[in-house]
Enzyme design. Structure first.
Site: not given
Ligand code: PXP
Length: 254
Positions: A13, A16, A49, A51, A55, A76, A107, A157, A196
């Site tokens: 992901n 960030h 994602h 959003r 952001r 996402e 999330t 998921e 997550h």
């Molecule tokens: N899976 C989903 C559905 C998420 O919303 C997120 C966070 O955006 C992640 C995985 C990844 O989580 P993390 O950034 O905490 O590793």
């Protein structure tokens, strides 16, 4: 083409990277560059994602990820008309439907597939008809899994956020809830992913669960990249996942 030869896929992901970019505005660091680096380091897919408040990931990032990536993109998205239109326009490999609240930092919980059943079913149908693999981000709860099945999502998921935040016996209990949910998912024909809050320290027990075929990991790896680089952070995560998976496969066949 998606890499399906590995027993446990790793989706990176890149949200960030965009968070850091957006802290100053401008163009860097670039989440698409991070996605390309993740691919070189052994990622099997990229997650982003978009959003509602934009952001981190922007519409332009999604355009460029769709254009430049050869890995499958997992978009996402919240279950809104705006996001549905965007997903239908792009047709990514997968779309993971997540709950979204503007005031949350991330999330914070799973989607309510039971309460949202009648709203989610037509949305999932439209995505499926566009060839998008639909996934629902839900709590490890059999009732939610049954609702996901009835909605017609081929994938779920499981939210590992609580497992990652808890300690001791409470963490063990949450891990057991995830194991049970993963077994239930497989028994009703759902492909099971998880994610997550996963880190080097807590990924092992999740990677050991044989029914889970994909982990999606972001925030921790982007943070680790500050210290040792994204390539080495992803390679280490991949190695920890593979080691845990191999050990659990060995135990099951012994
Ligand atoms: N899976 C989903 C559905 C998420 O919303 C997120 C966070 O955006 C992640 C995985 C990844 O989580 P993390 O950034 O905490 O590793």
């Amino acid at each position: 083409m998606p890499n399906v030869s590995r027993p446990l896929r790793l989706g990176i992901n890149v949200d960030h990277v965009a968070t850091i970019r957006n802290a100053r505005g401008g163009d860097f660091p670039d989440p698409v560059r991070a996605a390309v680096a993740a691919q070189k380091a052994g990622a099997d897919g990229i997650t982003a994602h978009l959003r509602e408040d934009r952001r981190h990931i922007s519409d332009g990032d999604i355009d460029r990820l769709m254009r430049d990536l050869t890995l499958p993109l997992n978009l996402e998205m919240a279950a809104t008309d705006e996001m549905l239109a965007i997903a239908l326009r792009h047709g990514p490999h997968a779309a993971c439907i997540v709950p979204e609240k503007r005031e949350e930092r991330t999330t914070e919980g799973g989607l309510d597939a039971v309460g949202g059943h009648d709203r989610l079913k037509p949305l999932a149908t439209k995505l499926r008809e566009r060839g998008v693999r639909v996934s629902l981000f839900i709590e490890p709860d059999p009732v939610q899994l049954d609702a996901a099945k009835s909605i017609g999502a081929p994938v779920v998921e499981l939210h590992t956020g609580s497992y990652c935040l808890l300690n001791g016996a409470a963490r063990d209990a949450e891990l057991e809830r995830i194991r049970t949910a993963a077994r239930h998912a497989a028994s009703i024909g759902l492909e099971c992913h998880a994610g997550h809050g996963l880190t080097f320290d807590n990924v092992g027990p999740i990677a050991e669960i044989p029914e889970i075929v994909e982990l999606n990991i972001g925030h921790f790896l982007i943070g680790e990249a500050i210290f040792g680089g994204l390539d080495s952070a992803i390679r280490r995560m991949r190695a920890l996942m593979d080691k845990a998976r191999a050990a659990s496969a060995g135990e099951r066949s012994a």
